[in-house]
Design a protein around this motif. Structure first.
Motif, PDB file in Angstrom:
ATOM      1  N   VAL A  17       7.244   7.085 -12.565  1.00 13.41           N
ATOM      2  CA  VAL A  17       6.501   6.143 -11.740  1.00 13.41           C
ATOM      3  C   VAL A  17       7.550   5.327 -11.002  1.00 13.41           C
ATOM      4  O   VAL A  17       8.322   4.606 -11.626  1.00 13.41           O
ATOM      5  N   PRO A  18       7.627   5.436  -9.669  1.00 11.25           N
ATOM      6  CA  PRO A  18       8.714   4.777  -8.939  1.00 11.25           C
ATOM      7  C   PRO A  18       8.625   3.255  -9.013  1.00 11.25           C
ATOM      8  O   PRO A  18       7.535   2.690  -8.910  1.00 11.25           O
TER       9      PRO A  18
ATOM     10  N   LEU B 209       8.191   0.166  -1.750  1.00 11.82           N
ATOM     11  CA  LEU B 209       7.755   1.034  -0.664  1.00 11.82           C
ATOM     12  C   LEU B 209       7.326   2.393  -1.204  1.00 11.82           C
ATOM     13  O   LEU B 209       6.273   2.926  -0.825  1.00 11.82           O
ATOM     14  N   ILE B 210       8.100   2.959  -2.100  1.00 12.14           N
ATOM     15  CA  ILE B 210       7.749   4.278  -2.642  1.00 12.14           C
ATOM     16  C   ILE B 210       6.559   4.163  -3.579  1.00 12.14           C
ATOM     17  O   ILE B 210       5.688   5.021  -3.622  1.00 12.14           O
ATOM     18  N   TYR B 211       6.474   3.049  -4.320  1.00  8.77           N
ATOM     19  CA  TYR B 211       5.328   2.889  -5.215  1.00  8.77           C
ATOM     20  C   TYR B 211       4.012   2.917  -4.456  1.00  8.77           C
ATOM     21  O   TYR B 211       3.028   3.460  -4.934  1.00  8.77           O
ATOM     22  N   ARG B 212       3.984   2.303  -3.253  1.00 12.31           N
ATOM     23  CA  ARG B 212       2.729   2.295  -2.500  1.00 12.31           C
ATOM     24  C   ARG B 212       2.227   3.726  -2.273  1.00 12.31           C
ATOM     25  O   ARG B 212       1.024   3.974  -2.256  1.00 12.31           O
ATOM     26  N   TRP B 213       3.159   4.662  -2.086  1.00 13.18           N
ATOM     27  CA  TRP B 213       2.761   6.067  -1.928  1.00 13.18           C
ATOM     28  C   TRP B 213       2.232   6.643  -3.240  1.00 13.18           C
ATOM     29  O   TRP B 213       1.264   7.391  -3.270  1.00 13.18           O
ATOM     30  N   TYR B 214       2.891   6.277  -4.322  1.00 14.37           N
ATOM     31  CA  TYR B 214       2.395   6.701  -5.648  1.00 14.37           C
ATOM     32  C   TYR B 214       1.000   6.130  -5.864  1.00 14.37           C
ATOM     33  O   TYR B 214       0.106   6.796  -6.386  1.00 14.37           O
ATOM     34  N   GLU B 215       0.820   4.871  -5.424  1.00 15.28           N
ATOM     35  CA  GLU B 215      -0.486   4.233  -5.589  1.00 15.28           C
ATOM     36  C   GLU B 215      -1.563   4.958  -4.774  1.00 15.28           C
ATOM     37  O   GLU B 215      -2.694   5.127  -5.234  1.00 15.28           O
ATOM     38  N   ILE B 216      -1.207   5.368  -3.569  1.00 11.43           N
ATOM     39  CA  ILE B 216      -2.160   6.124  -2.752  1.00 11.43           C
ATOM     40  C   ILE B 216      -2.576   7.392  -3.494  1.00 11.43           C
ATOM     41  O   ILE B 216      -3.757   7.729  -3.561  1.00 11.43           O
ATOM     42  N   VAL B 217      -1.596   8.081  -4.094  1.00 15.51           N
ATOM     43  CA  VAL B 217      -1.928   9.296  -4.848  1.00 15.51           C
ATOM     44  C   VAL B 217      -2.798   8.944  -6.053  1.00 15.51           C
ATOM     45  O   VAL B 217      -3.759   9.651  -6.376  1.00 15.51           O
ATOM     46  N   ASN B 218      -2.495   7.831  -6.708  1.00 12.92           N
ATOM     47  CA  ASN B 218      -3.231   7.460  -7.912  1.00 12.92           C
ATOM     48  C   ASN B 218      -4.653   7.016  -7.583  1.00 12.92           C
ATOM     49  O   ASN B 218      -5.618   7.451  -8.211  1.00 12.92           O
ATOM     50  N   VAL B 219      -4.792   6.151  -6.577  1.00 14.29           N
ATOM     51  CA  VAL B 219      -6.117   5.622  -6.246  1.00 14.29           C
ATOM     52  C   VAL B 219      -6.958   6.656  -5.485  1.00 14.29           C
ATOM     53  O   VAL B 219      -8.128   6.865  -5.774  1.00 14.29           O
TER      54      VAL B 219
ATOM     55  N   GLN C 241     -13.374   3.761  -6.785  1.00 16.32           N
ATOM     56  CA  GLN C 241     -12.125   3.125  -6.375  1.00 16.32           C
ATOM     57  C   GLN C 241     -12.312   2.014  -5.355  1.00 16.32           C
ATOM     58  O   GLN C 241     -11.385   1.248  -5.130  1.00 16.32           O
TER      59      GLN C 241
ATOM     60  N   LEU D 289      -6.564   8.742 -11.905  1.00 15.11           N
ATOM     61  CA  LEU D 289      -5.955   9.901 -12.555  1.00 15.11           C
ATOM     62  C   LEU D 289      -5.776   9.669 -14.048  1.00 15.11           C
ATOM     63  O   LEU D 289      -5.398   8.575 -14.469  1.00 15.11           O
TER      64      LEU D 289
ATOM     65  N   ILE E 229       7.230  -2.863   3.394  1.00 11.73           N
ATOM     66  CA  ILE E 229       6.483  -1.711   2.896  1.00 11.73           C
ATOM     67  C   ILE E 229       5.420  -1.290   3.899  1.00 11.73           C
ATOM     68  O   ILE E 229       5.077  -2.022   4.818  1.00 11.73           O
TER      69      ILE E 229
ATOM     70  N   TYR F 255      17.202   0.170  -3.180  1.00 13.21           N
ATOM     71  CA  TYR F 255      16.142   0.746  -4.028  1.00 13.21           C
ATOM     72  C   TYR F 255      15.828  -0.328  -5.050  1.00 13.21           C
ATOM     73  O   TYR F 255      16.658  -0.640  -5.897  1.00 13.21           O
TER      74      TYR F 255
END
Lengths: 147, 147, 147, 147, 147, 147, 147, 147, 147, 147
Positions: free
Chosen positions: A80-81, A85-95, B42, B76, B112, C72
């Motif tokens: 989990v990053p 900035l990268i987390y927001r993308w992970y969040e998009i995938v998660n949500v 969501q 998820l 971000i 980062y």
């Protein structure tokens, strides 16, 4: 010597010399997205691309060879990053993950959107309420094979 | 009763009655991406949206109220998704994560791309070598504040 | 050379020369919270801020450039912090997390409190029963977009 | 029957009857932050507080007793929260964690900010560029004991 | 240089010179428990304590300064310790954790036993069936605040 | 039916009838620490102890038999406990773990402090600056065998 | 009702009625590998396949519909499988993973072996020293796209 | 010196000198699969094989000895591999794991397919729609022993 | 210098000089199991044992002292071992764990089999169908104390 | 119905009727170790064994069929077991894992000790200083195949 050492050298040279990814991409003759991923150790160059990158960053002959070796991919230090900035993308995938799944299946049936036959285009979208990051992802649909 | 129960009821009704997300979106009057995320637990509906969803899926008055309560988000079951379609998106974040970070910072500086002031548009891109999934993500750029 | 090396150099110099974060902040001309986060490798300096930090800690020209590169982010070695002071903050998020969520949603509706358009102010609150740490967090409310 | 069942009953009743946390807090006579934490299964009521909550949510005598039993605390289903609002708080701890540690130690020496002798106040801060969430945390400083 | 380097130097010197923790504690003038924790990088010395430790282990001026800097605490390399002696303590917390919680709450109400205003005393308890390790833990009870 | 069901029944009865662990211990004729651990599903009763517990909590004949079956031990839902009171104990193990190891080895040589041939005594220690929780742990030292 | 319930019903019926996967595959008209994966909730049936499976296992109309809905894939309860037979496959991936990567790249260049356009054939290979399990995996090679 | 250093030296020499795994295998006189696994630190050479590898990659006498020492096996840096090519294999195990288990048990009864008495053959399968990677796995079936 | 460095030196010397663990054990005068564990950094030597190991492997005076310091135990890099030989033991614990628990409790009552007052003997068991590894584990039974 | 339900029924019946594993093993005609593992859901019965177990525990015809289905193996709820008796075995694997690996390889070369062609015998070893648990493990050595 390994690919990671090349990546670190490229980044350090970029900082000290003030090179932009956009310039690198022009030299390499590919998109800035693919070229950056190459320089960050995720993609594989052909001989010409390796030469272009090597000339720009002052890489030795051996270092240019490493750019042509398929790397062990994955650019993040944790599953989990932590970087916002990268987390927001992970969040998009998660949500939105299940939403994306439902809509692609509704349109295409069972299968996936390829992350290999794939391209990405990141652009600035001017907006009076604050500019937006616009990202276009395009991946070939691959249907599950019945056998 | 909780939001999860509403989500399961909506999905079960969708299967048994053969409703499409596209139809739901038209009834709700929003995009299919937002509407599906709403139905999957969501997003938060306003009263009219809850009524539209409720009418379509035969939800009780109380169940419609739950659609208007802000849910605990995250769709998820595991931190790294096992489903191949969703995993490809996780892989994009993992392989291209540092690339995305570099390019957005090169264009916008430190900050971000918002996952809140955000929209997504999933479409079919016809291609003679095999149709493609085209996804347009648009998120407001939010600069880090200095104070 | 990378940002982490700059952070370690700053910390080591701070210990050997007895510099305080408060002094650094005055030199930089920003709050002590933002300035400390900058020195610990979480924020990005502009040229003047990098010069002020560089002068104080004896950084080379190249090291000053690294302060101006977006880092980062993420300052903790484990997902659940082991340090007692930082853990107490994790505990607040864990114990009060759903409470914070409920109250912000009750007041503002669905959305988040920004951690980007965000500031923090840590002060001593005198108290005859033992002084208190008072922390004021301020983050812009960002509503979820409907589309 | 256990505390979790009481929490679920309170939330379900709140949704169906449209009660606000603010109303509950007024009935209980404590802050909305503490009262919400109590209702969400994180705090312990005395007899009067349990009666006030019980009257409002229609709890049985046995259910009111459970509100007076010290609960097993921790309100989140995963160590790293998936919900965007709560994640932003985790991100603040992750990004600013070492900054918070440095500044509290600079002011107070070795020790912690208590999460037990602690209070929190969440308010709306009007701002023409978009209202802000303002949160005031106050925790007693506890110095490490030498022995 | 960082605190970890000091800890390693102290341990290496202790092995090569055959110093005992008990001797160190006498020199420092504190308990052997606190003094050992200081030498292992978990506690913060004042100037005199740093001098006593520095004299005994041949630390430089700069190394003594590091002993006076509040460290990032946590002495174990994994969340569940693999070392059998330390694991038995983890096991006590795991097996007896809910028991400890119940009994402290029965006696004191809701709150915690402080791990900051805390002391520990480890002694040998002679026993004809085999000597025992006797450990006395003393932590201030801190009640949860209502607000 | 399983041991967990007995534990839940005991706890629910304790809440509804207002029984204290101290009373249970007197009925069982053992310490309050061991007795509570028994009732919380961590220890094994003999026939008389099971009868005493069964009479107090109204357990059936079969439920009493379960108290006499060796349980699968471990009382916490997560490897790192989220409950603040229990976490403080985990923190003591984490921060002081290597200290405890060093001091027991300095006194006894290589081996462990048993968590099986073990007892615990939790008492209130009156203190004008705030009462303290005093815990006496006693475990047999077991030396590593050479063979 | 959800797909998992259909899977459990199929397995229970298979045990009580003694059906083999081979029989199911013949009824469905596909390989035993694909058919088993379908019945275990990993693949998506068309209407005829759903009818064949439904007739054999006595599924209702609604249950047959669920077989035609794309499932959330992933058949294992833990990231590292505990079952010895399945673990051996995980071990092959772990021990031979980098070997597989090197050899496919040596032959094909950068890209992947598809797990979507993929088939598997499991057969018995007679051998006087003990029969062998022979598995033929066939996946389309997908080259990384340059753009 | 350890086995990992030998592996890194072999890979670096392979890149700089442009050796293929196929050539190495011919020199060693074993399959390319086994030989590559040997060079990547997963298998154990006999004296002749070590000499062949040593001659090709310019290894010292001591380095050749390390090739004959049984290594600590496992070639991946994370439990779930991040590299897309290797992940596809993990995905096959995850999605098809229970299918593989069912079909091997249906044919052979309870037991496993050996990953030790095991061989693998990776070949190119020409296909007008795009060449395929064909992998033949062969492992001895080992029945569970009754005793 | 630390214990890990001694372990690495011993292993490297063993490879380059071709020493067997059996020889070391004879020199040390203990079993090969205990002696190997000592050399791999898990056990503690007395002065004579340290001298025997030191003479054989050419250790300095200071290195011999480290062999007499109690090490931080735990010999595996991951919680679930990836090495196939060691994994099989983990698998035995995972598959047979509850069986072992049941049978020891049936014979001895509640308690454990000591891993401290413990010995292990690994021998070859000749068998015409293939030799077997025979391992005899012997651990003192330690009953749970009632108090 | 699934295998887990059968396991729970067997255990519950064992408690209520006071059956011992030794008795079950005599009825089944196999060792107590294998028989217990069968009853705990880890092994597969043939028809006669299923009948013997079924008669003893009052299982229905369908439940007996489940005993003959190969189960998904793995008997522990967490990767690192919390139960003290089972943990001691995990600790043996963790502390002695590399020792076991070295000694088996020294005697047999590269390969593993089978956990499938495997037997275990747990007995009481009388000892005046306290009885010992003696466990004899016997697994076929399987050499790694060269190909």
């Amino acid at each position: 010597m390994n690919r990671n050492a090349i990546t670190e050298k490229i980044i350090a040279t970029k900082v000290s010399r003030g090179i932009t990814w956009d310039e690198v991409a022009h030299k390499v003759g590919q998109s800035k997205e693919w070229t950056t991923a190459l320089c960050l150790g995720q993609m594989t160059a052909n001989a010409e691309q390796a030469q272009a990158v090597g000339d720009l960053f002052g890489l030795s002959e051996e270092e240019r060879k490493w750019l042509q070796v398929v790397p062990y991919k994955g650019s993040l230090p944790t599953a989990v990053p932590t970087d916002p900035l990268i987390y927001r993308w992970y969040e998009i995938v998660n949500v939105y993950g299940t939403t994306i799944k439902e809509l692609i299946h509704e349109e295409f049936g069972d299968g996936i959107m390829s992350a290999i036959d794939f391209s990405m285009d990141i652009t600035r979208e001017a907006d009076p309420r604050g500019d937006r990051v616009s990202v276009l992802l395009s991946g070939k649909f691959l249907p599950y094979k019945t056998y």
